[in-house]
Design an enzyme around this catalytic site. Structure first.
Site, PDB file in Angstrom:
ATOM      1  CG  ASN A   9      17.798  26.621  21.730  1.00  0.00           C
ATOM      2  OD1 ASN A   9      18.214  27.437  20.899  1.00  0.00           O
ATOM      3  ND2 ASN A   9      18.178  26.631  23.000  1.00  0.00           N
ATOM      4  CD1 TRP A  10      17.654  24.319  15.182  1.00  0.00           C
ATOM      5  CD2 TRP A  10      18.370  25.609  13.488  1.00  0.00           C
ATOM      6  NE1 TRP A  10      17.026  23.887  14.045  1.00  0.00           N
ATOM      7  CE2 TRP A  10      17.448  24.657  12.986  1.00  0.00           C
ATOM      8  CE3 TRP A  10      18.931  26.523  12.611  1.00  0.00           C
ATOM      9  CZ2 TRP A  10      17.097  24.605  11.635  1.00  0.00           C
ATOM     10  CZ3 TRP A  10      18.582  26.476  11.265  1.00  0.00           C
ATOM     11  CH2 TRP A  10      17.670  25.523  10.784  1.00  0.00           C
ATOM     12  CG  HIS A  97      18.633  28.861  26.823  1.00  0.00           C
ATOM     13  ND1 HIS A  97      19.893  28.534  27.265  1.00  0.00           N
ATOM     14  CD2 HIS A  97      18.087  27.721  26.327  1.00  0.00           C
ATOM     15  CE1 HIS A  97      20.097  27.238  27.041  1.00  0.00           C
ATOM     16  NE2 HIS A  97      19.016  26.723  26.473  1.00  0.00           N
ATOM     17  CD  GLU A  99      23.128  27.319  26.164  1.00  0.00           C
ATOM     18  OE1 GLU A  99      22.798  27.837  25.085  1.00  0.00           O
ATOM     19  OE2 GLU A  99      23.129  26.086  26.351  1.00  0.00           O
ATOM     20  CD  GLU A 169      15.845  24.397  28.015  1.00  0.00           C
ATOM     21  OE1 GLU A 169      15.636  23.677  27.038  1.00  0.00           O
ATOM     22  OE2 GLU A 169      16.680  25.327  28.008  1.00  0.00           O
ATOM     23  N   GLY A 175      22.750  19.817  27.232  1.00  0.00           N
ATOM     24  CA  GLY A 175      23.931  19.505  26.431  1.00  0.00           C
ATOM     25  C   GLY A 175      24.885  18.524  27.094  1.00  0.00           C
ATOM     26  N   GLY A 231      17.644  20.904  22.089  1.00  0.00           N
ATOM     27  CA  GLY A 231      18.865  21.518  21.584  1.00  0.00           C
ATOM     28  C   GLY A 231      19.548  20.628  20.564  1.00  0.00           C
ATOM     29  N   GLY A 232      20.553  19.880  21.018  1.00  0.00           N
ATOM     30  CA  GLY A 232      21.379  19.077  20.119  1.00  0.00           C
ATOM     31  C   GLY A 232      20.593  18.202  19.157  1.00  0.00           C
TER      32      GLY A 232
HETATM   33  P1  PGA Z   1      20.016  20.051  24.753  1.00  0.00           P
HETATM   34  O1  PGA Z   1      19.660  21.609  24.916  1.00  0.00           O
HETATM   35  O2  PGA Z   1      18.777  19.369  24.219  1.00  0.00           O
HETATM   36  O3  PGA Z   1      21.147  20.004  23.784  1.00  0.00           O
HETATM   37  O4  PGA Z   1      20.364  19.547  26.103  1.00  0.00           O
HETATM   38  C1  PGA Z   1      18.393  22.049  25.319  1.00  0.00           C
HETATM   39  C2  PGA Z   1      18.368  23.548  25.402  1.00  0.00           C
HETATM   40  O5  PGA Z   1      19.364  24.145  25.837  1.00  0.00           O
HETATM   41  O6  PGA Z   1      17.360  24.199  25.045  1.00  0.00           O
END
Ligand code: PGA
Length: 248
Positions: A9-10, A97, A99, A169, A175, A231-232
């Site tokens: 997930n960029w 997600h 976010e 998640e 993050g 993510g990261g």
């Molecule tokens: P992260 O993010 O691996 O940077 O913790 C995961 C995501 O939000 O899908």
């Protein structure tokens, strides 16, 4: 058998120049027919779908988007329909997600409607669920993720849900560098699977939240963990490739 997936997930990262390096490295490494991994994918910002398609075509790496409209077409400024995504060869689309739930006030009902729109177009929705730190401390994890999942079960039905991927998640692990422990992840995944009824044997359950090369293997070794949403660590080939290989 449940499919294994590792999907990047960029988020809102990347540029045409930087993506070109990463996508070419992934395409060169994960060639079609290469053994030893599950399904590998990257979910990129909308403007990069064409680039992902052209550089990943013919490789074993699929590409996807990070959101989709619940509507098929019409006066929805700024939104992108599932049918539009399919025109770019898109396989996956992330919906719900945390976010988007937090910053765009997306309800579970909207998330389920987006998943339904994705399925209608032939995309694989990756439906995200997860609790905040406060909710975990209040021992409400099962109530929260169970409630998020229940709306999808009601809206989509178990037969359609069997064609979805679900990503657990925990918001506190995203993050932050603070991943949930394998035992914590397994407990929630087993709970989610129990709530999927007869679809439980078919739905792939991914874990997401600070997954990296150093912890992927022990997380993916849990019996109810079918891969990860990354993510990261999906933003560089050196970090992402070992996570994709962590099933071995
Ligand atoms: P992260 O993010 O691996 O940077 O913790 C995961 C995501 O939000 O899908």
């Amino acid at each position: 058998m449940r499919a294994k997936h590792v999907v990047g997930n960029w988020k809102m990262h990347g540029s045409l120049e930087r993506n070109a390096v990463l996508l070419a490295a992934l395409a060169g490494h994960f060639t079609a027919g290469a053994a030893g991994t599950g399904n590998v994918g990257v979910c990129v910002p909308f403007p990069f779908l064409a680039q992902a398609g052209s550089l990943l075509k013919g490789s074993a790496v699929a590409w996807g988007a990070q959101d989709v409209s619940a509507h098929a077409q019409g006066a929805f400024t700024g939104e992108v329909s599932a049918a539009m995504l399919t025109e770019f060869g898109t396989s996956y689309v992330i919906v719900g997600h945390s976010e988007r739930r937090a910053h765009h006030a997306e309800s579970s009902a909207l998330v389920a409607a987006k998943a339904a729109a994705a399925l209608t177009a032939g995309l694989t929705p990756i439906i995200c669920v997860g609790e905040t730190l406060e909710e975990r401390k209040a021992e409400m994890t099962e109530t929260v993720v169970g409630g998020q999942l229940a709306v999808c079960v009601e809206t989509l039905g178990l037969d359609s849900l069997a064609r979805c991927v679900i990503a657990y998640e925990p918001v506190w692990a995203i993050g932050t560098g603070l991943n949930a422990s394998p035992a914590q992840v397994q407990a929630v995944h087993a709970f989610l699977r129990s709530r999927l009824g007869r679809a439980g044997g078919e739905v792939s359950l991914l874990y997401g939240g600070s997954v990296k090369a150093s912890n992927a293997r022990e997380l993916f070794a849990m019996p109810d963990v079918d891969g990860g949403l990354i993510g990261g660590a999906s933003l560089s080939f050196e970090d992402f490739a070992p996570v994709c290989r962590a099933f071995a």
